[in-house]
Design an enzyme around this catalytic site. Structure first.
Site, PDB file in Angstrom:
ATOM      1  N   ARG A 224      -3.819  -2.270   1.451  1.00 26.34           N
ATOM      2  CA  ARG A 224      -4.178  -2.597   2.829  1.00 26.34           C
ATOM      3  C   ARG A 224      -4.524  -1.305   3.568  1.00 26.34           C
ATOM      4  NH1 ARG A 224      -4.969  -7.002   1.283  1.00 26.34           N
ATOM      5  NH2 ARG A 224      -3.958  -8.934   1.919  1.00 26.34           N
ATOM      6  N   HIS A 272     -13.517  -4.354   0.742  1.00 21.17           N
ATOM      7  CA  HIS A 272     -12.399  -5.249   0.424  1.00 21.17           C
ATOM      8  C   HIS A 272     -12.796  -6.271  -0.658  1.00 21.17           C
ATOM      9  CE1 HIS A 272      -8.501  -7.117   2.213  1.00 21.17           C
ATOM     10  NE2 HIS A 272      -8.615  -7.425   0.926  1.00 21.17           N
TER      11      HIS A 272
HETATM   12  P1  NDP Z   1       3.985  -7.844  -5.449  1.00 19.49           P
HETATM   13  O1  NDP Z   1       4.756  -8.458  -4.356  1.00 19.49           O
HETATM   14  O2  NDP Z   1       3.923  -8.525  -6.767  1.00 19.49           O
HETATM   15  O3  NDP Z   1       4.514  -6.364  -5.732  1.00 19.49           O
HETATM   16  C1  NDP Z   1       4.841  -5.502  -4.711  1.00 19.49           C
HETATM   17  C2  NDP Z   1       5.363  -4.206  -5.303  1.00 19.49           C
HETATM   18  O4  NDP Z   1       5.552  -3.277  -4.238  1.00 19.49           O
HETATM   19  C3  NDP Z   1       6.704  -4.381  -5.987  1.00 19.49           C
HETATM   20  O5  NDP Z   1       6.765  -3.567  -7.124  1.00 19.49           O
HETATM   21  C4  NDP Z   1       7.694  -3.892  -4.931  1.00 19.49           C
HETATM   22  O6  NDP Z   1       8.879  -3.343  -5.441  1.00 19.49           O
HETATM   23  C5  NDP Z   1       6.882  -2.785  -4.295  1.00 19.49           C
HETATM   24  N1  NDP Z   1       7.383  -2.508  -2.951  1.00 19.49           N
HETATM   25  C6  NDP Z   1       7.466  -3.340  -1.887  1.00 19.49           C
HETATM   26  N2  NDP Z   1       8.016  -2.713  -0.826  1.00 19.49           N
HETATM   27  C7  NDP Z   1       8.293  -1.461  -1.244  1.00 19.49           C
HETATM   28  C8  NDP Z   1       8.872  -0.330  -0.622  1.00 19.49           C
HETATM   29  N3  NDP Z   1       9.304  -0.370   0.637  1.00 19.49           N
HETATM   30  N4  NDP Z   1       9.013   0.789  -1.346  1.00 19.49           N
HETATM   31  C9  NDP Z   1       8.605   0.842  -2.634  1.00 19.49           C
HETATM   32  N5  NDP Z   1       8.035  -0.202  -3.295  1.00 19.49           N
HETATM   33  C10 NDP Z   1       7.880  -1.325  -2.594  1.00 19.49           C
HETATM   34  O7  NDP Z   1       2.512  -7.596  -4.858  1.00 19.49           O
HETATM   35  P2  NDP Z   1       1.126  -7.655  -5.625  1.00 19.49           P
HETATM   36  O8  NDP Z   1       1.140  -6.661  -6.715  1.00 19.49           O
HETATM   37  O9  NDP Z   1       0.791  -9.057  -5.982  1.00 19.49           O
HETATM   38  O10 NDP Z   1       0.099  -7.231  -4.459  1.00 19.49           O
HETATM   39  C11 NDP Z   1       0.209  -6.015  -3.769  1.00 19.49           C
HETATM   40  C12 NDP Z   1      -0.747  -5.999  -2.578  1.00 19.49           C
HETATM   41  O11 NDP Z   1      -2.098  -5.832  -2.985  1.00 19.49           O
HETATM   42  C13 NDP Z   1      -0.804  -7.285  -1.751  1.00 19.49           C
HETATM   43  O12 NDP Z   1       0.294  -7.381  -0.886  1.00 19.49           O
HETATM   44  C14 NDP Z   1      -2.118  -7.155  -1.027  1.00 19.49           C
HETATM   45  O13 NDP Z   1      -1.922  -6.552   0.238  1.00 19.49           O
HETATM   46  C15 NDP Z   1      -2.945  -6.229  -1.910  1.00 19.49           C
HETATM   47  N6  NDP Z   1      -4.129  -6.899  -2.456  1.00 19.49           N
HETATM   48  C16 NDP Z   1      -5.363  -6.357  -2.200  1.00 19.49           C
HETATM   49  C17 NDP Z   1      -6.500  -6.954  -2.695  1.00 19.49           C
HETATM   50  C18 NDP Z   1      -7.855  -6.364  -2.475  1.00 19.49           C
HETATM   51  O14 NDP Z   1      -8.856  -6.994  -2.780  1.00 19.49           O
HETATM   52  N7  NDP Z   1      -7.985  -5.158  -1.988  1.00 19.49           N
HETATM   53  C19 NDP Z   1      -6.428  -8.170  -3.505  1.00 19.49           C
HETATM   54  C20 NDP Z   1      -5.094  -8.651  -3.722  1.00 19.49           C
HETATM   55  C21 NDP Z   1      -3.977  -8.028  -3.193  1.00 19.49           C
HETATM   56  P3  NDP Z   1       9.919  -4.205  -6.322  1.00 19.49           P
HETATM   57  O15 NDP Z   1       9.191  -4.479  -7.613  1.00 19.49           O
HETATM   58  O16 NDP Z   1      11.027  -3.278  -6.515  1.00 19.49           O
HETATM   59  O17 NDP Z   1      10.208  -5.446  -5.540  1.00 19.49           O
HETATM   60  C1  OXD Z   2      -5.443 -10.514  -1.017  1.00 17.17           C
HETATM   61  C2  OXD Z   2      -6.667  -9.797  -0.728  1.00 17.17           C
HETATM   62  O1  OXD Z   2      -4.393 -10.188  -0.473  1.00 17.17           O
HETATM   63  O2  OXD Z   2      -7.741 -10.241  -1.191  1.00 17.17           O
HETATM   64  O3  OXD Z   2      -5.499 -11.448  -1.828  1.00 17.17           O
HETATM   65  O4  OXD Z   2      -6.638  -8.769  -0.056  1.00 17.17           O
END
Ligand code: NDP
Ligand code: OXD
Length: 309
Positions: A224, A272
């Site tokens: 993001r 994006h």
């Molecule tokens: P998940 O919820 O599966 O994973 C999140 C990860 O971040 C976990 O490993 C979690 O740790 C870690 N995390 C969360 N908070 C913290 C923190 N405070 N400190 C350290 N680590 C932290 O998310 P996804 O992998 O599915 O997606 C990640 C993001 O990607 C989405 O939220 C979205 O914003 C973005 N995205 C962007 C897209 C694009 O087109 N640009 C498309 C899709 C998604 P733990 O494992 O320990 O819980």
């Molecule tokens: C998502 C994205 O969060 O596309 O799925 O950014």
């Protein structure tokens, strides 16, 4: 039962057709034509207007149209006790891994340098950087981060990851929490952000973080825009400390035409598109969750709003 589709980003007609294949009896309404608010039991939404979801008294389940749910966290009127699920589509995971690999390899194999050489009709072979010595640091080892990590490891990179809780992933050196951050970041040559956006991760790529990265590191943000303090990143690139960035997401989208990122020679901008929700693969997952909600079962990929992801 009626579902309200709320998105200005996604094509409602394809979603309607795909959902009808899975649940023919589901009535799909397209916001802002919600009809009688009391009919709406399900919402399928991307970036709904603040307060809108609270206006449906019979709402029993909210399905996000994306993997990130930060739009919902920003709504202080989110209806309490209505479960929110995020989309976790393996096809999007694959798309993101492709994006990250492409971004890393473009820097690693000096694509910009060879583009300049081509422009000058210059035939000059540079040494090929040693992949086994190049360190990738992935922030976030969730659905996206873990898959990108495994695939970058398979290519031969040294891959490290950082998350909130400890993780054990084959061949990935893992760090966690604030205490593990500095050790993680200080050896990272390619910093990849795949964190969810919430209070604890906003602005995480700031001048202090960038200063901890080794000289010549690259930043790849596909999570993001609010993870990055844009002015700090620009300063770090302009000073030469950071060699470049690949940015798919921005604090304000669309990126303003006069934004300095557009014309910066060391910044790659994409609009994006790292992973896009695809109704042809995602609708059956959404339909399954609606059926689960209708049967009184918890949905898959339930979001913990208090945790923030
Ligand atoms: P998940 O919820 O599966 O994973 C999140 C990860 O971040 C976990 O490993 C979690 O740790 C870690 N995390 C969360 N908070 C913290 C923190 N405070 N400190 C350290 N680590 C932290 O998310 P996804 O992998 O599915 O997606 C990640 C993001 O990607 C989405 O939220 C979205 O914003 C973005 N995205 C962007 C897209 C694009 O087109 N640009 C498309 C899709 C998604 P733990 O494992 O320990 O819980
Ligand atoms: C998502 C994205 O969060 O596309 O799925 O950014």
């Amino acid at each position: 039962m009626a579902l309200l589709f709320i998105s200005e980003n996604d094509d409602p007609s394809v979603w309607k057709a795909e959902l009808a294949k899975a649940i023919p009896e589901l009535e799909v309404r397209i916001w802002p034509d919600s009809g009688d608010a009391g009919d709406i039991e399900y919402a399928l939404a991307w970036n709904p207007p603040l307060g809108l979801l609270a206006s449906f008294p019979k709402l029993r389940f909210i399905q996000a149209l994306g993997m990130g749910i930060d739009h919902f966290l920003a709504d202080s009127d989110m209806p309490e006790n209505v479960p929110l699920a995020r989309l976790v589509d393996p096809d999007m995971v694959r798309q993101m891994t492709e994006f990250v690999i492409h971004a890393v390899l473009r820097f690693h194999r000096q694509a910009a340098l060879y583009a300049r050489h081509q422009g000058a009709r210059l035939w000059h072979q540079e040494a090929i950087p040693d992949t086994r010595k190049a360190t990738i640091g992935i922030m976030g080892l969730g659905m996206l981060g873990a898959d990108a990590a495994a695939n970058l490891d398979a290519i031969g990179f040294r891959v490290r990851g950082w998350s909130r809780r400890p993780h054990e992933l084959a061949n990935i050196e893992s760090f966690h929490g604030r205490n593990g951050f500095e050790d993680f970041i200080s050896e990272t040559q390619f910093l990849v952000c795949l964190l969810p956006l919430n209070e604890s991760t906003a602005d995480i790529i700031n001048k202090d973080t960038l200063a901890l990265l080794p000289e010549g590191a690259y930043v790849i943000n596909a999570a993001r825009g609010d993870h990055v303090v844009e002015g700090d990143l620009l300063n770090a690139i302009n000073s030469g400390h950071i060699a470049g960035a690949a940015l798919d997401v921005f604090r304000t989208e669309p990126l303003a035409p006069d934004h300095p990122f557009w014309a910066h020679p060391n910044i790659h901008v994409t609009p994006h598109v790292a992973a896009l929700t695809n109704p042809l693969t995602a609708a059956r997952l959404v339909a399954k969750n609606i059926q689960r909600a209708a049967a009184g079962q918890p949905p898959d990929n339930l979001v913990d709003l208090r945790r923030g992801y």
